[in-house]
Design an enzyme around this catalytic site. Structure first.
Site, PDB file in Angstrom:
ATOM      1  N   GLU A   1     -47.414 -29.114  17.125  1.00 17.58           N
ATOM      2  CA  GLU A   1     -46.828 -27.995  17.884  1.00 17.58           C
ATOM      3  C   GLU A   1     -45.661 -28.466  18.730  1.00 17.58           C
ATOM      4  O   GLU A   1     -45.545 -29.640  19.068  1.00 17.58           O
ATOM      5  CB  GLU A   1     -47.860 -27.339  18.790  1.00 17.58           C
ATOM      6  CG  GLU A   1     -48.778 -28.287  19.518  1.00 17.58           C
ATOM      7  CD  GLU A   1     -48.123 -29.338  20.359  1.00 17.58           C
ATOM      8  OE1 GLU A   1     -47.219 -28.953  21.145  1.00 17.58           O
ATOM      9  OE2 GLU A   1     -48.497 -30.517  20.256  1.00 17.58           O
TER      10      GLU A   1
ATOM     11  N   GLU B   1     -46.669 -32.716  19.055  1.00 15.60           N
ATOM     12  CA  GLU B   1     -45.910 -32.449  17.808  1.00 15.60           C
ATOM     13  C   GLU B   1     -46.736 -32.665  16.550  1.00 15.60           C
ATOM     14  O   GLU B   1     -46.260 -32.376  15.451  1.00 15.60           O
ATOM     15  CB  GLU B   1     -44.652 -33.344  17.704  1.00 15.60           C
ATOM     16  CG  GLU B   1     -43.634 -33.167  18.777  1.00 15.60           C
ATOM     17  CD  GLU B   1     -42.442 -34.129  18.593  1.00 15.60           C
ATOM     18  OE1 GLU B   1     -42.396 -34.859  17.587  1.00 15.60           O
ATOM     19  OE2 GLU B   1     -41.564 -34.131  19.474  1.00 15.60           O
TER      20      GLU B   1
END
Lengths: 352, 352
Positions: B175, B318
């Site tokens: 994310e 991430e």
């Protein structure tokens, strides 16, 4: 001056300026500073070893050395001694754990026979670096002579220098040898001063009685051989194995050429510790991988001040933990080389 | 019945017989039984999820969902909000940490915009799954409506089903979203009953004052929204982010198709926990990766009883930790598939 002495003298110190330069490069990358944690420290270490702000470990080798151990006659392993030769053949045929994990890591697998009991003439892919048909029983006297230890060390140095010449940029250590956790634990006890029971584990799967017997064997070995911290070569000869001394040589050869060496479990790490006792600066090139189940392994990593990168409860040896760690070393290097900087990517920095 | 309800109902239980069959296969391999530690457990888990004694994870995807968070206006991040869009572009251009690690893992990187503040029309490689220009400030009321939460969940489900249809065998969660550790920590507090200060960390790098402010914001969010454990959808809507709800949907979609899902750090794991609250059997498909520096992450892993595979002090998010773990999943599967048995290799077993 012989190869061993020359190589020990040629081990350079770490390049701390290169490490600092790597950290500066990492700090400019599109991420909060320090947010890659130990991968950043790993990239810095690799820079310090290779003396560059752009370390590279794309070209990888796993070196598996094999030998037999006279101490196996004391009943210190759950497996019979012929398994050493069988497992070497299995490694070379591609069916061992390390065969799979070296492939998975994209690493070249280099297998050498330093002294398996029965020679392995018919196995392609196994180098003949035999020093003899296995060591003598370390519970009754020195496992090998000093001359044999030097031959093993120089065989390992030669292997490392050859790989260096072929462009290998990182070496992972592995081994096969029934009885070699006994040899490694004895070495760790001698090198650290820790009690045998604190550094001895179940190896391939001893029960409680077997473990107690193994501790007693190591106690006897220390009593009979009286290793001295002032004599690292004599200690290695008395308690080591041909493959352990060979791996110590690989460490020295690699260190002399600024090649990072990834330690595996108890045995490979005991070899690394033996190398550091011969040439203290060689500690610089050592990179930890996992922490194995064997008690002596954690003791070595503490002694070397190399906390493990991961702990998956592995106790297979062969270099399996070291091979798994190669992915992390390569990740660290690729992040350093391939991530964009804040400036390149047009990302706003936090200003810190 | 809508897609969300259908998908939750379609999540199957783990296949424990397959896990046992994997363990039997591992026990025949040329290694002491159990000596591959957590890699053996991992292979069994993957077998149980995929309902086969020959699990496969060669075809891998990393799904990175991005969105903005109204709560950013409370000053809970060290970075300005425009960084979300900039980092999405950086991910797509190949320069972000996850871009590098997805390449290194040999995984396809799938990036979707669930609601970045400023739309990203000009960025190739980013799917448009926008639900709106970011959530509202969760410290002042619900971050989104229940309808918006369902749209996010169904977008994630759709993505997972699409990847399943394309033959993807494992999905790693990632994310991007400035402010999303605040949302995730609030969700964790609501889902576990732990106090905000126990599950809140420094995110991208808050100082002590910033951390205290963040804890206060989360406390206010819980006070204003009064999330109920009996209402997991309402809790997710009140405290989540578009990307977090989207990732929860990815978990549900993947679980319904027996696809293992690798959790990353705090945010991806909070999404996984939210998915489990909606469909408890979805816990079966979840595979841990690392333990991040964020306090709330360890709390989720404890709650889900998924101890991490490694701890490298990462706090980048991430999907970086999840991407690194893919190598371990693949190692576990390849060892199962490629190692020789004692019988095949002619190696003597210990007889245990």
């Amino acid at each position: 001056m012989n190869l061993l002495t020359r190589t020990c003298a040629a081990v350079p110190p770490l390049d701390q300026a290169a490490a600092a330069a790597v950290q500066r490069r990492l700090d400019a990358k599109t991420k909060p500073r320090g947010s890659l944690g130990r991968l950043e420290a790993l990239a810095c270490s690799l820079g310090a070893i290779q003396a560059t702000d752009a370390p590279d470990v794309a070209s990888k080798a796993v070196v598996v050395l094999a030998a037999d151990h006279g101490v196996a006659e004391e009943g210190v392993s759950a497996y019979p001694q012929e398994v050493t030769a069988q497992m070497v053949a299995n490694c070379a045929a591609g069916g061992a754990g390390i065969s799979v994990l070296a492939r998975h890591a994209g690493a070249r697998l280099v297998i050498a026979d330093l002294g398996v009991k029965a020679p392995l003439p018919g196995v392609p892919g196994v180098r003949d670096l035999r020093v003899g048909p296995g060591t003598r029983n370390l519970a009754r006297g020195p496992a090998m002579t000093r001359e044999e230890a030097v031959r093993c060390l120089e065989a390992g140095i030669g292997l490392a220098l050859e790989l260096a010449g072929e462009g290998i940029q990182v070496i992972a250590l592995g081994e096969v040898g029934i009885g070699n956790t006994t040899s490694a634990s004895a070495l760790v006890a001698a090198c650290t001063g820790l009690a045998p029971e604190a550094v001895t584990g179940r190896g391939t799967g001893l029960d409680d009685v077997g473990l107690q017997r193994k501790v007693e064997v190591i106690r006897r070995a220390l009593h009979v051989n009286r290793p001295s911290p002032e004599d690292p070569l004599g200690t290695l000869a008395a308690l080591g194995g041909f493959e352990i001394a060979g791996l110590a040589g690989v460490v020295l050869g690699a260190a002399s050429r600024r090649i990072p060496v990834v330690m595996d479990g108890l045995i490979a790490s005991a070899a690394a510790l033996a190398a550091v006792r011969l040439a203290p600066l060689a500690a610089g090139c050592l990179v930890p991988s996992h922490c194995s189940v064997e008690a002596g392994h954690a003791a070595i990593l503490r002694e070397l001040e190399k906390p493990p990168l991961f702990d998956l409860g592995l106790r297979l040896g062969e270099g399996t933990g070291a091979a798994l760690a190669l992915h992390l070393l390569e990740a660290a290097v690729r992040l350093l080389r391939e991530m964009a900087t804040f400036a390149d990517a047009g990302v706003s920095d936090s200003g810190r």
